[in-house]
Design a protein around this motif. Structure first.
Motif, short mmCIF file in Angstrom:
data_model
loop_
_atom_site.label_atom_id
_atom_site.label_comp_id
_atom_site.label_asym_id
_atom_site.label_seq_id
_atom_site.Cartn_x
_atom_site.Cartn_y
_atom_site.Cartn_z
N THR A 194 -4.99 7.35 2.49
CA THR A 194 -4.12 7.37 1.25
C THR A 194 -5.53 7.33 0.12
O THR A 194 -5.24 8.16 -0.99
N VAL A 195 -6.60 6.64 0.12
CA VAL A 195 -7.51 6.72 -0.99
C VAL A 195 -8.33 8.20 -1.10
O VAL A 195 -8.40 8.81 -2.17
N PHE A 248 -4.73 4.36 7.43
CA PHE A 248 -3.68 4.78 6.40
C PHE A 248 -4.17 4.30 4.94
O PHE A 248 -4.23 5.20 4.09
N PHE A 249 -5.21 3.42 5.11
CA PHE A 249 -5.95 3.04 3.90
C PHE A 249 -7.00 4.20 3.36
O PHE A 249 -7.05 4.75 2.38
N LYS A 261 -5.77 10.52 -2.61
CA LYS A 261 -5.28 10.10 -4.05
C LYS A 261 -6.66 10.40 -5.01
O LYS A 261 -6.58 11.04 -5.88
N PRO A 320 -8.43 0.40 7.82
CA PRO A 320 -7.29 0.87 8.56
C PRO A 320 -7.20 2.40 8.33
O PRO A 320 -7.49 2.83 7.04
N LEU A 343 0.83 -1.29 0.10
CA LEU A 343 -0.08 -0.03 -0.09
C LEU A 343 0.86 1.42 0.03
O LEU A 343 0.48 2.24 -0.67
N GLU A 375 -5.62 14.14 -6.88
CA GLU A 375 -4.86 13.66 -8.24
C GLU A 375 -6.25 13.51 -9.22
O GLU A 375 -7.19 13.03 -8.72
N GLY A 378 -5.08 -2.65 0.38
CA GLY A 378 -6.38 -2.24 1.46
C GLY A 378 -7.52 -2.99 1.80
O GLY A 378 -7.91 -3.32 2.72
N PHE A 379 -8.09 -3.53 0.45
CA PHE A 379 -9.37 -4.47 0.68
C PHE A 379 -8.78 -5.75 1.17
O PHE A 379 -9.56 -6.21 2.30
N GLY A 432 2.13 1.91 -3.32
CA GLY A 432 0.86 2.53 -3.86
C GLY A 432 0.87 3.97 -3.88
O GLY A 432 0.20 4.95 -4.39
N ARG A 433 1.06 4.38 -2.56
CA ARG A 433 0.80 5.87 -2.15
C ARG A 433 1.92 6.46 -2.86
O ARG A 433 1.83 7.65 -3.38
N ILE A 449 -3.14 0.35 -4.15
CA ILE A 449 -3.58 1.05 -2.90
C ILE A 449 -4.90 0.36 -2.52
O ILE A 449 -5.15 -0.28 -1.43
N LEU A 450 -5.87 -0.22 -3.55
CA LEU A 450 -7.15 -0.56 -3.25
C LEU A 450 -6.98 -2.11 -2.91
O LEU A 450 -7.32 -2.57 -2.10
N SER A 487 1.26 6.06 -6.86
CA SER A 487 0.11 6.59 -7.23
C SER A 487 -0.58 5.51 -8.23
O SER A 487 -0.99 5.73 -9.32
N TRP A 512 -3.13 2.73 -8.53
CA TRP A 512 -4.67 2.58 -7.91
C TRP A 512 -4.72 0.98 -7.51
O TRP A 512 -5.02 0.84 -6.31
#
Lengths: 409, 479
Positions: free
Chosen positions: B305-306, B301-302, B309, B299, A366, B313, A382-383, A369-370, A378-379, A373, A375
């Protein structure tokens, strides 16, 4: 007693464990979550079957071989002890599961005590088998050359040589990327695309399951053990010992745990996930300690304890064999929530770059991903974290309700 | 109640002392040498000036002292000889690790080595005599006094004392022999040192009471506490500014962020909790419970971050700035535009913060009200014909909110310390980010200060929530 004719076992009163399990089964969400968790465990154990860049079978004209099988215990390939352990579990654990299943089936008609004894023996034997196998695998210390088989195959076929190779469905490594294939979008070949180093995101995610589950389970096992021992001593002896331990617990809970964990982690060079488990355990033991202490204070003046004393049991026996089994329920509930919390803490640590940087941990993915960038980076993790944590919390809630006599259905 | 309060407040002191001891031990036992990253420090190839500046650095931060107890007044000529022999590999080969450890010890033991070294000037081995002379130059250097504390007179006095110390240190430094000094020079220098020692003997011999004092007080921990009693958290090893000053500067960012977030979380969570408790068992309640559960399991941080972003952006949603507390510009802004600017920057971090707090708080509020609704006095209230809103808002909510109000005490440390994750993700220069960068830079004093301050607040928070519990709920008594 006098007859040799086998009789059907008489109807037994259900044990406490059976009551709780029966209650748990009646909670559908909790049961579904438990199955979800079990499938996560299966994914963690059997992931090399789905994702590995070593072919199951390989024949480049020089005879048939199985690089996949040889790589399972290869420290050059799976650098991490965790992976070697899960691979041991996959191969030898599956072998041991067969006789255990047979014993469980056969013992169904026995009375409770012999049945439990037989099942316990079978499980212990299987555990011992896996542990011995793990030791043997480590002692053997297999190491092979690093060959990237898909590349080799392309090269050989380019030279006009016939190559037969059967790969797992996702023929990628979780560690080594393909520098020509960075930042690919999701496709059939790469279900979740690739990251900035050209590594398949889905494969890394699958292997990350191993890391999260290991950290969660082992950190919690460690601090539950520690906290239970400390809490039993405080609750059983009371008085000065209790006061002292209480003060110690107060001191530890005042220090913000995430701050302390991050600080200690940052000061350890070459952190491995074992360090992370120990750090989490060193901070989190207060919760089970307080729970066990409270239970002991409640139980220690009951008649069965006086009876055990009168019979002349040693104190250790009274604490761990008489009182503890009655006090362990709330601790096990806390342990389930604790696994979820430990997984969250670990992913937070690796998200902040203070975890084990050599393993494909979800938090670390993750974080990539940050910074990049992308996606899916990140997703997807996270999921994965969300799913694991939710399942654990739901199982924990079901378990807690099942233990609560007021909520019996 | 009064007795209980006084007892609890008095207990804060020993608990805080133990907390500081625990944190101190963790930080000091942790491997890694602070300040050693930038050239000075390890290795033998460094020159004398680097060695000297690193020694002064350690002295400034008390890193030359033992952690908890000091037994260095027992050092004798044999110990000193062994250190010299190892550090300079006289007559044999010591391993590199041992050599570094011994030369570190030589530079750290300072004044405690003077007497043993003077005794060594009569040693049989000329190499030892020669090295003892060099070591004396280092050991004879006196530490400076703290001139950052007290009123102006005290500071001026400390500065004057420091000038005298500097002058004396300088004369001692000039006694360092050059590498090509011959035997006569060495002999003369040894005599000069002995004469100097006779003039200052009382400084380097310790009476029993002085020994006891050294044992407990000339240690890192005691020195740290000495500073702490003056509210002095020391100086950052990175930018050499007082940590306290930096911390107070960071406070406004964390405080703004977390206070706003918690106010919003409470004002949303309590109505939601009451609503779903009153509608317990309906579909709406189930939906709310599931929604809160999802938020609870996500979480931080998730979520952060989502949000970052998604809303900073890309084309359709790029509405908010990418982190920071306010726009960096040299133009002066009016209060109104500044407030708007900060508010615009804080929308996403506050949303993240709130979503975490909200889920937990609503669950507490809901279960608090549900517990109360089952009580007999609510049935009584209904039975005597009160309208439902009155029953809920006047009778149920008042008692049902007790648990969640007392939670406020527990939030105190996070109010001030902020959240590492949110501040790192959104690049807000608050306490959390300060801790994060300080641990990465091994800035011990800063890390120690943040940990101590937040632990102290946690301690106060626990105290407050226990006391408020007893205040608002008359059923609880401690007598």
């Amino acid at each position: 007693m006098t007859s040799d004719v086998p009789v059907a076992p008489p109807v037994e009163d259900p044990s406490y464990g059976q009551i709780v399990w029966g209650q748990f089964q009646k909670r559908r969400i909790a049961m579904a979550s438990l199955f979800g968790l079990l499938s996560l465990v299966l994914v963690a154990v059997y992931v090399p079957l789905f994702a590995s860049n070593k072919p199951f079978l390989w024949n480049a004209g020089d005879g048939l071989s199985s690089p996949w099988l040889l790589a399972l215990f290869d420290r050059n390939f799976y650098e991490n002890q965790v992976d070697i352990f899960f691979n041991t579990l996959m191969v030898f654990g599956s072998l041991a599961a067969v006789p255990v299943a047979v014993v469980f089936r056969r013992s169904r008609t026995l009375r409770r005590r012999p049945r439990q004894a037989a099942r316990q023996r079978a499980l212990l034997a299987a555990l011992a088998f896996v542990v011995v196998a793990f030791g043997a695998v480590n002692a053997a210390g297999m190491q092979q050359e690093k060959t990237v088989f898909p590349k080799l195959q392309a090269q050989l076929e380019g030279q006009g040589q016939a190559v037969t190779a059967i790969y797992p469905p996702l023929p990628y490594s979780f560690r080594d990327g393909e520098l020509t294939e960075t930042r690919l979008p999701a496709s059939l070949a790469h279900p979740l695309g690739t990251d900035n180093a050209g590594r398949d995101v889905f494969v890394r995610l699958l292997y990350g399951t191993r890391i999260s589950l290991t950290i969660g389970v082992f950190a919690v096992a460690l601090y539950i053990t520690l906290g239970t021992i400390i809490g039993s001593i405080a609750g059983f002896y009371g008085g000065r010992v209790d006061a002292l331990i209480q003060r110690l617990i107060e001191v530890v809970i005042c220090i913000p745990s995430l701050f302390l964990i991050l600080t200690v982690a940052a000061f350890i060079e070459d952190r491995s996930i074992f360090h992370i488990m120990i750090i989490i355990a060193a901070v989190a033991w207060t919760t089970p300690a307080r729970l066990v202490r409270a239970e002991f204070l409640r139980l220690r003046n009951l008649d069965f304890v006086s009876a055990a004393r009168a019979v002349g049991y040693r104190e250790g026996t009274i604490i761990f064999k008489e009182i503890l089994p009655n006090a362990i329920g709330p601790v096990l509930v806390a342990a389930t929530f604790g696994v979820a919390r430990a997984i969250l803490i670990e992913s937070t640590m690796s998200f902040l770059g203070l975890g084990d940087i050599t393993v494909p941990s979800w938090g670390q993915i993750l974080n990539t991903g940050r910074t990049t960038s992308i996606w899916t980076l990140i997703l997807a993790p996270g999921f994965a974290i969300f799913l694991t944590v939710s399942l654990l919390n739901l199982v924990g809630e079901g378990f807690r309700d099942a233990l609560d006599p007021k909520l019996r259905r | 109640m009064l007795q209980y309060t006084v007892k609890r407040i008095l207990l804060v002191i020993p608990t805080f002392f133990m907390i500081s001891l625990l944190i101190f031990l963790v930080l000091n036992i942790a491997p890694g040498r602070p300040g050693a990253t930038g050239g000075a420090g390890q290795g033998e190839s460094q020159n004398q000036e680097q060695q000297e500046s690193y020694r002064i650095f350690k002295e400034q931060f008390n890193l030359d002292k033992p952690i908890l107890v000091n037994t260095r007044y027992t050092l004798d000529a044999d110990d000193a000889r062994e250190l010299l022999v190892t550090a300079y590999s006289i007559g044999g080969q010591a391993s590199a690790k041992d050599r570094i450890a011994a030369s570190d010890a030589l530079s750290e033991y300072g004044a405690y080595l003077v007497r043993p070294l003077v005794e060594l000037l009569d040693d049989a081995d000329p190499a030892v005599r020669r090295k003892a002379l060099d070591a004396l130059v280092v050991a004879g250097q006196q530490p400076f006094e703290n001139d950052r504390r007290g009123d102006d007179d005290a500071r001026a006095a400390a500065r004057d004392a420091n000038k005298r110390i500097a002058a004396e240190n300088q004369t001692l430094k000039e006694r360092r022999l050059s590498a090509d000094a011959d035997d006569a020079d060495i002999e003369a220098a040894a005599e000069a040192w002995k004469a100097w020692y006779l003039g200052h003997e009382d400084r380097y011999t310790y009476t029993l009471s002085e020994q006891v004092e050294i044992f407990f007080l000339d240690t890192r921990f005691a020195k740290y506490w000495g500073n702490l009693l003056h509210l002095d958290f020391g100086v950052s090893t990175v930018d050499r500014r007082p940590v306290m000053e930096t911390l107070l500067g960071k406070l406004k960012y964390s405080l703004t962020l977390s206070t706003l977030a918690i106010i919003i979380a409470y004002s949303v969570a309590v109505p939601i909790g009451i609503f779903s408790a009153v509608r317990q068992g309906t579909r709406l309640d189930a939906a709310i419970t599931v929604g809160l559960f999802v938020m609870y399991s996500l979480p931080t941080f998730f979520t952060g971050t989502v949000l970052l972003k998604l809303f900073t952006e890309g084309d359709p949603f790029a509405v908010f700035p990418t982190g920071d507390f306010q726009t960096m510009t040299s133009d002066p802004m009016t209060t109104w535009t500044l407030t708007k600017d900060i508010a615009w920057h804080l929308v996403l971090p506050i949303a993240t913060y709130t979503s975490v707090a909200l889920a937990a708080l609503s669950r507490y509020a809901r279960s608090g009200v549900i517990d109360v609704i089952r009580a007999d006095y609510i049935r009584t209230a209904r039975a005597k014909g009160l309208s439902e809103p009155v029953v809920i808002l006047k009778h149920a909510v008042r008692n049902g909110m007790i648990p969640i109000l007392t939670l406020l005490g527990g939030l105190l440390p996070s109010l001030v310390a902020g959240s590492v994750v949110i501040e790192v993700v959104f690049n807000i220069p608050g306490m959390g980010q300060y801790l994060y960068s300080s641990i990465n830079l091994r800035d011990y004093n800063a890390v120690m200060a943040v940990l101590l301050a937040s632990s102290f607040l946690a301690l106060i928070g626990i105290l407050l929530s226990d006391l408020s519990y007893a205040l608002v709920d008359p059923r609880i008594s401690f007598d």
